[in-house]
Design an enzyme around this catalytic site. Sequence first.
Site, PDB file in Angstrom:
ATOM      1  N   TRP A   1       0.825  -1.211   0.000  1.00 12.82           N
ATOM      2  CA  TRP A   1       0.000   0.000   0.000  1.00 12.82           C
ATOM      3  C   TRP A   1       0.860   1.262   0.000  1.00 12.82           C
ATOM      4  O   TRP A   1       0.625   2.189   0.781  1.00 12.82           O
ATOM      5  CB  TRP A   1      -0.982   0.013   1.185  1.00 12.82           C
ATOM      6  CG  TRP A   1      -2.003  -1.058   1.040  1.00 12.82           C
ATOM      7  CD1 TRP A   1      -2.055  -2.246   1.702  1.00 12.82           C
ATOM      8  CD2 TRP A   1      -3.099  -1.066   0.124  1.00 12.82           C
ATOM      9  NE1 TRP A   1      -3.114  -2.991   1.258  1.00 12.82           N
ATOM     10  CE2 TRP A   1      -3.776  -2.286   0.291  1.00 12.82           C
ATOM     11  CE3 TRP A   1      -3.563  -0.152  -0.837  1.00 12.82           C
ATOM     12  CZ2 TRP A   1      -4.890  -2.629  -0.459  1.00 12.82           C
ATOM     13  CZ3 TRP A   1      -4.687  -0.487  -1.575  1.00 12.82           C
ATOM     14  CH2 TRP A   1      -5.334  -1.705  -1.383  1.00 12.82           C
TER      15      TRP A   1
ATOM     16  N   GLY B   1       0.602  13.947   9.452  1.00  9.85           N
ATOM     17  CA  GLY B   1      -0.111  13.522   8.241  1.00  9.85           C
ATOM     18  C   GLY B   1      -1.609  13.422   8.445  1.00  9.85           C
ATOM     19  O   GLY B   1      -2.390  13.702   7.535  1.00  9.85           O
TER      20      GLY B   1
ATOM     21  N   ARG C   1     -33.507  21.121  -8.675  1.00  8.00           N
ATOM     22  CA  ARG C   1     -34.314  19.943  -9.005  1.00  8.00           C
ATOM     23  C   ARG C   1     -35.740  20.097  -8.455  1.00  8.00           C
ATOM     24  O   ARG C   1     -35.927  20.394  -7.268  1.00  8.00           O
ATOM     25  CB  ARG C   1     -33.652  18.692  -8.406  1.00  8.00           C
ATOM     26  CG  ARG C   1     -34.438  17.427  -8.534  1.00  8.00           C
ATOM     27  CD  ARG C   1     -34.469  16.904  -9.955  1.00  8.00           C
ATOM     28  NE  ARG C   1     -35.253  15.673 -10.020  1.00  8.00           N
ATOM     29  CZ  ARG C   1     -35.471  15.029 -11.154  1.00  8.00           C
ATOM     30  NH1 ARG C   1     -34.992  15.482 -12.303  1.00  8.00           N
ATOM     31  NH2 ARG C   1     -36.196  13.920 -11.159  1.00  8.00           N
TER      32      ARG C   1
ATOM     33  N   GLN D   1     -38.814  18.957   3.857  1.00  7.11           N
ATOM     34  CA  GLN D   1     -38.137  18.814   5.150  1.00  7.11           C
ATOM     35  C   GLN D   1     -37.112  17.671   5.160  1.00  7.11           C
ATOM     36  O   GLN D   1     -36.059  17.777   5.799  1.00  7.11           O
ATOM     37  CB  GLN D   1     -39.177  18.580   6.238  1.00  7.11           C
ATOM     38  CG  GLN D   1     -38.651  18.907   7.604  1.00  7.11           C
ATOM     39  CD  GLN D   1     -39.736  18.866   8.653  1.00  7.11           C
ATOM     40  OE1 GLN D   1     -40.728  18.139   8.518  1.00  7.11           O
ATOM     41  NE2 GLN D   1     -39.574  19.632   9.697  1.00  7.11           N
TER      42      GLN D   1
ATOM     43  N   ILE E   1     -29.369  12.737  -2.229  1.00  9.74           N
ATOM     44  CA  ILE E   1     -30.145  13.908  -2.671  1.00  9.74           C
ATOM     45  C   ILE E   1     -30.206  13.950  -4.201  1.00  9.74           C
ATOM     46  O   ILE E   1     -31.219  14.335  -4.789  1.00  9.74           O
ATOM     47  CB  ILE E   1     -29.527  15.214  -2.093  1.00  9.74           C
ATOM     48  CG1 ILE E   1     -29.813  15.288  -0.588  1.00  9.74           C
ATOM     49  CG2 ILE E   1     -30.056  16.456  -2.821  1.00  9.74           C
ATOM     50  CD1 ILE E   1     -29.170  16.461   0.121  1.00  9.74           C
TER      51      ILE E   1
ATOM     52  N   GLU F   1      -3.478   6.222   6.799  1.00  6.74           N
ATOM     53  CA  GLU F   1      -2.851   6.988   7.894  1.00  6.74           C
ATOM     54  C   GLU F   1      -3.517   6.692   9.246  1.00  6.74           C
ATOM     55  O   GLU F   1      -3.638   7.559  10.108  1.00  6.74           O
ATOM     56  CB  GLU F   1      -2.778   8.479   7.566  1.00  6.74           C
ATOM     57  CG  GLU F   1      -1.932   8.710   6.308  1.00  6.74           C
ATOM     58  CD  GLU F   1      -1.198  10.016   6.257  1.00  6.74           C
ATOM     59  OE1 GLU F   1      -0.964  10.620   7.308  1.00  6.74           O
ATOM     60  OE2 GLU F   1      -0.861  10.433   5.134  1.00  6.74           O
TER      61      GLU F   1
ATOM     62  N   GLU G   1     -10.734   2.984  13.605  1.00  4.82           N
ATOM     63  CA  GLU G   1     -10.594   2.183  14.832  1.00  4.82           C
ATOM     64  C   GLU G   1      -9.298   2.558  15.562  1.00  4.82           C
ATOM     65  O   GLU G   1      -9.281   2.657  16.799  1.00  4.82           O
ATOM     66  CB  GLU G   1     -10.591   0.683  14.481  1.00  4.82           C
ATOM     67  CG  GLU G   1     -11.940   0.142  14.000  1.00  4.82           C
ATOM     68  CD  GLU G   1     -12.331   0.574  12.584  1.00  4.82           C
ATOM     69  OE1 GLU G   1     -11.468   1.091  11.827  1.00  4.82           O
ATOM     70  OE2 GLU G   1     -13.519   0.413  12.219  1.00  4.82           O
TER      71      GLU G   1
HETATM   72  N1  CAA Z   1       4.603  10.276  18.731  1.00  2.04           N
HETATM   73  C1  CAA Z   1       5.834   9.907  19.210  1.00  2.04           C
HETATM   74  N2  CAA Z   1       6.051   8.699  19.777  1.00  2.04           N
HETATM   75  C2  CAA Z   1       5.008   7.848  19.866  1.00  2.04           C
HETATM   76  C3  CAA Z   1       3.730   8.177  19.397  1.00  2.04           C
HETATM   77  C4  CAA Z   1       3.547   9.454  18.835  1.00  2.04           C
HETATM   78  N3  CAA Z   1       2.357   9.824  18.344  1.00  2.04           N
HETATM   79  N4  CAA Z   1       2.899   7.140  19.614  1.00  2.04           N
HETATM   80  C5  CAA Z   1       3.622   6.178  20.211  1.00  2.04           C
HETATM   81  N5  CAA Z   1       4.903   6.616  20.349  1.00  2.04           N
HETATM   82  C6  CAA Z   1       6.003   5.906  21.001  1.00  2.04           C
HETATM   83  C7  CAA Z   1       5.629   5.519  22.424  1.00  2.04           C
HETATM   84  O1  CAA Z   1       5.904   6.564  23.325  1.00  2.04           O
HETATM   85  C8  CAA Z   1       6.475   4.292  22.660  1.00  2.04           C
HETATM   86  O2  CAA Z   1       7.788   4.668  23.001  1.00  2.04           O
HETATM   87  P1  CAA Z   1       8.368   4.353  24.495  1.00  2.04           P
HETATM   88  O3  CAA Z   1       8.281   2.865  24.625  1.00  2.04           O
HETATM   89  O4  CAA Z   1       9.749   4.882  24.445  1.00  2.04           O
HETATM   90  O5  CAA Z   1       7.444   5.078  25.410  1.00  2.04           O
HETATM   91  C9  CAA Z   1       6.560   3.647  21.275  1.00  2.04           C
HETATM   92  O6  CAA Z   1       6.260   4.668  20.324  1.00  2.04           O
HETATM   93  C10 CAA Z   1       5.571   2.506  21.129  1.00  2.04           C
HETATM   94  O7  CAA Z   1       4.301   3.054  21.411  1.00  2.04           O
HETATM   95  P2  CAA Z   1       3.018   2.147  21.698  1.00  2.04           P
HETATM   96  O8  CAA Z   1       3.411   1.076  22.662  1.00  2.04           O
HETATM   97  O9  CAA Z   1       1.878   3.029  22.031  1.00  2.04           O
HETATM   98  O10 CAA Z   1       2.823   1.474  20.276  1.00  2.04           O
HETATM   99  P3  CAA Z   1       1.737   0.424  19.782  1.00  2.04           P
HETATM  100  O11 CAA Z   1       2.439  -0.730  19.166  1.00  2.04           O
HETATM  101  O12 CAA Z   1       0.741   0.142  20.862  1.00  2.04           O
HETATM  102  O13 CAA Z   1       1.042   1.193  18.544  1.00  2.04           O
HETATM  103  C11 CAA Z   1      -0.467   2.656  17.466  1.00  2.04           C
HETATM  104  C12 CAA Z   1       0.489   2.407  18.634  1.00  2.04           C
HETATM  105  C13 CAA Z   1      -1.062   4.005  17.750  1.00  2.04           C
HETATM  106  C14 CAA Z   1      -1.574   1.623  17.347  1.00  2.04           C
HETATM  107  C15 CAA Z   1       0.349   2.678  16.143  1.00  2.04           C
HETATM  108  O14 CAA Z   1       0.859   1.404  15.814  1.00  2.04           O
HETATM  109  C16 CAA Z   1      -0.446   3.198  14.976  1.00  2.04           C
HETATM  110  O15 CAA Z   1      -0.629   4.404  14.828  1.00  2.04           O
HETATM  111  N6  CAA Z   1      -0.915   2.290  14.082  1.00  2.04           N
HETATM  112  C17 CAA Z   1      -1.522   2.694  12.852  1.00  2.04           C
HETATM  113  C18 CAA Z   1      -0.497   2.743  11.767  1.00  2.04           C
HETATM  114  C19 CAA Z   1      -0.939   3.593  10.619  1.00  2.04           C
HETATM  115  O16 CAA Z   1      -1.478   4.672  10.790  1.00  2.04           O
HETATM  116  N7  CAA Z   1      -0.645   3.111   9.429  1.00  2.04           N
HETATM  117  C20 CAA Z   1      -0.924   3.853   8.268  1.00  2.04           C
HETATM  118  C21 CAA Z   1       0.198   3.649   7.299  1.00  2.04           C
HETATM  119  S1  CAA Z   1       0.721   5.045   6.509  1.00  2.04           S
HETATM  120  C22 CAA Z   1      -0.298   5.279   5.214  1.00  2.04           C
HETATM  121  O17 CAA Z   1      -1.462   5.028   5.242  1.00  2.04           O
HETATM  122  C23 CAA Z   1       0.484   5.799   4.145  1.00  2.04           C
HETATM  123  C24 CAA Z   1      -0.042   6.155   2.850  1.00  2.04           C
HETATM  124  O18 CAA Z   1       0.605   5.754   1.892  1.00  2.04           O
HETATM  125  C25 CAA Z   1      -1.098   7.137   2.681  1.00  2.04           C
END
Ligand code: CAA
Length: 388
Positions: free
Chosen positions: A158, A245, A271, A282, A344, A370, A374
């Site tokens: 992806w 992002g 329309r 309404q 609509i 992104e 969920e």
């Molecule tokens: N900013 C900075 N650091 C962060 C953070 C943030 N927003 N969120 C978590 N961290 C850090 C935590 O502090 C932790 O560090 P420490 O252990 O030092 O405290 C570390 O990262 C791990 O954090 P978590 O234990 O909270 O991580 P997790 O495994 O539980 O996952 C999650 C967290 C929010 C579910 C994350 O995995 C997530 O956002 N998942 C979704 C991924 C995503 O959005 N994918 C989309 C792909 S990109 C895309 O779509 C691209 C495209 O081409 C358009």
Amino acid sequence: MDFALTEDQQMIQDAAREFAQNEIAPIAAEFDASGEFPVESIRKAGELGFMGVEVPEAYGGANLDPISYALMMTEISAADAAHGTIVSVNNSLFGVPLLEFGNEEQKRRLLTPIASGEVNGAYALTEPQSGSDARAMRARAVLSADGSHYVINAKKSWITSGPVARYIVLFANTGPADGDAAGITAFVVDTAEPGFQCGKTEPKLGIRASATCEIELSDYCCPVENRIGEEGQGFKIAMTVLDSGRIGIAAQSLGIARAAYEAALEYSRERKAFGEAIGSFQSIQNKIADMKLRIEASRLLVLEAAWGKARAKKSGSKNTLKASIAKLYASETAMFVTHQALQIHGGMGYSKELPLERYFRDAKITEIYEGTSEIQRMVIARHETGLR
Ligand code: CAA
């Protein structure tokens, strides 16, 4: 509290609207149908400074603030969400890691061509078996014995703009154990080098003019100069990038919703049914009010998140919560509004002769990429409860 835009913000909003309505809207249906990448209009977007809105001029950008970026994203996406997606990748998914974590040499060499729109960038986090659970990646990077390069083996999926990207920010594990966030490291991959290959292009429901594919790296040699930040800093870089992002995707959702709403409003005035404009019924008025309400709330959430990003940057704090709230609400609004607007329009909404069905198809991705809705709910609830 001042809700007025600054002169610079107003200027980029006007410029983006003019470009989007004059040069993108007229070609959007054609590129949606063919699924071709819109090379010319994207090149023009780069010339106008839309590929590196928040990047300093020294690195080829327009040196504006996060609100300006959000305004630009809304305008481009109101004309065509696929263009919005392509623009967001250069600005945000590639631009932010380099801007915030790259060194001076990397910014000059790797950020400048992306921010000026000379070439396209991409961001590779997701893998076939790990999407929402990003840390479960299997990509591996091993430092060579002489410490000059990493050997990367990875399969990523992806990848937005993957088929056209020159440089890709890619995350791989350099630590001893799989699944450990502390072992993940960020790199910039040059797609012109041996060992890099694009896989199948995804046939998508919406944003069809934005190219998406799998990529594969087989014993790819990445010079240490292309590692962003330190070893093990990659997961935080990936999450920081998404905090930023997600505001862009919220702004994109707002653009899609606004376009669908404006079309529905016009249609409801013109329309006629049972001798009256359907907008006087309404049942239609309720839909219009509900759409307007959610669009207005989304607009405020997007602006607040963008404003919060600038403040967080100054104070060194995080803007994670506001970004997730804006992304969640605005993307669900885009889905709601395109659904109502299509309804609509009745049969005409279902026809490819009008852009409604494209807005409807394009809106869906904003609830997925992104970070799915969920995941946004998980981020918000973790923040509120302090529980994991
Ligand atoms: N900013 C900075 N650091 C962060 C953070 C943030 N927003 N969120 C978590 N961290 C850090 C935590 O502090 C932790 O560090 P420490 O252990 O030092 O405290 C570390 O990262 C791990 O954090 P978590 O234990 O909270 O991580 P997790 O495994 O539980 O996952 C999650 C967290 C929010 C579910 C994350 O995995 C997530 O956002 N998942 C979704 C991924 C995503 O959005 N994918 C989309 C792909 S990109 C895309 O779509 C691209 C495209 O081409 C358009």
